[in-house]
Design a protein around this motif. Sequence first.
Motif, PDB file in Angstrom:
ATOM      1  N   LYS A 143     -62.865  50.643 -54.871  1.00 40.11           N
ATOM      2  CA  LYS A 143     -62.672  49.323 -55.489  1.00 40.11           C
ATOM      3  C   LYS A 143     -63.796  49.039 -56.501  1.00 40.11           C
ATOM      4  CE  LYS A 143     -61.051  44.911 -55.244  1.00 40.11           C
ATOM      5  NZ  LYS A 143     -59.787  44.538 -55.802  1.00 40.11           N
ATOM      6  N   VAL A 144     -64.996  49.476 -56.165  1.00 40.69           N
ATOM      7  CA  VAL A 144     -66.139  49.242 -57.052  1.00 40.69           C
ATOM      8  C   VAL A 144     -66.806  50.577 -57.362  1.00 40.69           C
ATOM      9  CG1 VAL A 144     -68.244  47.901 -57.414  1.00 40.69           C
ATOM     10  CG2 VAL A 144     -66.562  47.117 -55.731  1.00 40.69           C
ATOM     11  N   LYS A 145     -67.042  50.840 -58.644  1.00 43.77           N
ATOM     12  CA  LYS A 145     -67.763  52.060 -59.031  1.00 43.77           C
ATOM     13  C   LYS A 145     -68.928  51.669 -59.922  1.00 43.77           C
ATOM     14  CE  LYS A 145     -63.663  54.956 -59.102  1.00 43.77           C
ATOM     15  NZ  LYS A 145     -62.818  55.854 -59.913  1.00 43.77           N
ATOM     16  N   ILE A 146     -70.092  52.131 -59.543  1.00 44.29           N
ATOM     17  CA  ILE A 146     -71.281  51.791 -60.323  1.00 44.29           C
ATOM     18  C   ILE A 146     -72.012  53.087 -60.664  1.00 44.29           C
ATOM     19  CG2 ILE A 146     -73.520  50.602 -60.289  1.00 44.29           C
ATOM     20  CD1 ILE A 146     -72.215  48.635 -58.246  1.00 44.29           C
ATOM     21  N   VAL A 220     -72.330  42.301 -59.530  1.00 51.51           N
ATOM     22  CA  VAL A 220     -71.300  43.233 -60.012  1.00 51.51           C
ATOM     23  C   VAL A 220     -70.282  43.510 -58.896  1.00 51.51           C
ATOM     24  CG1 VAL A 220     -70.932  45.667 -60.616  1.00 51.51           C
ATOM     25  CG2 VAL A 220     -72.703  44.349 -61.789  1.00 51.51           C
ATOM     26  N   ILE A 221     -70.806  43.790 -57.697  1.00 53.96           N
ATOM     27  CA  ILE A 221     -69.917  44.142 -56.574  1.00 53.96           C
ATOM     28  C   ILE A 221     -69.043  42.941 -56.184  1.00 53.96           C
ATOM     29  CG2 ILE A 221     -69.865  44.782 -54.122  1.00 53.96           C
ATOM     30  CD1 ILE A 221     -72.481  46.407 -54.722  1.00 53.96           C
ATOM     31  N   ARG A 222     -69.673  41.764 -56.047  1.00 53.88           N
ATOM     32  CA  ARG A 222     -68.893  40.582 -55.636  1.00 53.88           C
ATOM     33  C   ARG A 222     -67.845  40.246 -56.700  1.00 53.88           C
ATOM     34  NH1 ARG A 222     -74.264  38.102 -53.130  1.00 53.88           N
ATOM     35  NH2 ARG A 222     -73.907  38.666 -50.974  1.00 53.88           N
ATOM     36  N   GLY A 223     -68.221  40.433 -57.958  1.00 60.92           N
ATOM     37  CA  GLY A 223     -67.283  40.180 -59.051  1.00 60.92           C
ATOM     38  C   GLY A 223     -66.071  41.090 -58.964  1.00 60.92           C
ATOM     39  N   ARG A 224     -66.311  42.372 -58.729  1.00 60.74           N
ATOM     40  CA  ARG A 224     -65.204  43.332 -58.624  1.00 60.74           C
ATOM     41  C   ARG A 224     -64.339  43.081 -57.397  1.00 60.74           C
ATOM     42  NH1 ARG A 224     -64.563  48.437 -61.727  1.00 60.74           N
ATOM     43  NH2 ARG A 224     -64.866  47.468 -63.756  1.00 60.74           N
ATOM     44  N   LEU A 225     -65.001  42.720 -56.283  1.00 56.08           N
ATOM     45  CA  LEU A 225     -64.240  42.497 -55.055  1.00 56.08           C
ATOM     46  C   LEU A 225     -63.360  41.257 -55.167  1.00 56.08           C
ATOM     47  CD1 LEU A 225     -66.881  43.324 -52.263  1.00 56.08           C
ATOM     48  CD2 LEU A 225     -64.939  44.718 -53.012  1.00 56.08           C
ATOM     49  N   ALA A 226     -63.790  40.318 -55.998  1.00 58.72           N
ATOM     50  CA  ALA A 226     -63.026  39.075 -56.146  1.00 58.72           C
ATOM     51  C   ALA A 226     -61.814  39.269 -57.067  1.00 58.72           C
ATOM     52  CB  ALA A 226     -63.925  37.980 -56.704  1.00 58.72           C
ATOM     53  N   ASP A 227     -61.796  40.330 -57.863  1.00 60.89           N
ATOM     54  CA  ASP A 227     -60.699  40.579 -58.817  1.00 60.89           C
ATOM     55  C   ASP A 227     -59.351  40.756 -58.117  1.00 60.89           C
ATOM     56  OD1 ASP A 227     -62.225  40.398 -61.005  1.00 60.89           O
ATOM     57  OD2 ASP A 227     -62.436  42.561 -61.348  1.00 60.89           O
TER      58      ASP A 227
END
Length: 227
Positions: A143-146, A220-227
């Motif tokens: 879900k999240v790639k950094i 960044v992570i919370r933003g992606r998880l909220a998408d």
Amino acid sequence: MSEKQFAVALDGPSGAGKSTLAKAIAAKLRILYVDTGAIYRSIGCYAFQNGIDGKDAPAVTAALPHIHIEVRYGDDGLQHMILNGTDVTKEIRLPEVSLYASQVSAIPAVRAFLLQMQRDMAAKNSVIMDGRDIGTVVLPDAKVKIYLDASAEVRARRREKELAERGTPKPYEEVLREVNERDWADMHREIAPLRPADDAIMVDTSDVDFEGALSLLLDVIRGRLAD
Ligand code: DC
């Protein structure tokens, strides 16, 4: 995988701050931190302890059926590496083992041997997994790639400080040369070279301190998880 479960893939060169940041993020988000470098190091450790040349692909491949690796989480919440029944968490950090780990990680059979193990961990838990090919190969659907980076000079300074604190100082020039050599090897190997996934978010930690990088990554992570 349950609906709420998720994976954060954290890739980047050594010294970018992946493991320190991943540990803190795992604690904040109450998810599992998986250090995949430690898993490669355990294979390197086996080769080192058994007199097997880490560059000898047929010899390392032939040894794989004799290697049993387990990842255990202690009461301290830290990842312990168990190699054929023995805890090698400390040994895998020896400089000699770093070299062996880098060599064995370029062998396709080693990567294939470890692939399912890494995927199984992410299938059973919400994870933040750090490595070199997590977003590109191991968890392409994360879900999240950094992709965490920092200049070679900044990473060499951090490593120089770490070595001095450990009582094994090395001149900066030598550390910088080693950082550059390792980057080159990780980025140019044929299999699973270090590179950002197409959908990775790029984060550079050269000019930010730990707290700054941590809050940036959490956003960044919370933003992606909220998408
Ligand atoms: O992150 P580290 O320095 O502990 O990793 C040890 C070695 O393993 C390093 O040379 C890169 C390699 N590695 C890899 O090829 N793929 C991974 N997913 C993690 C580490």
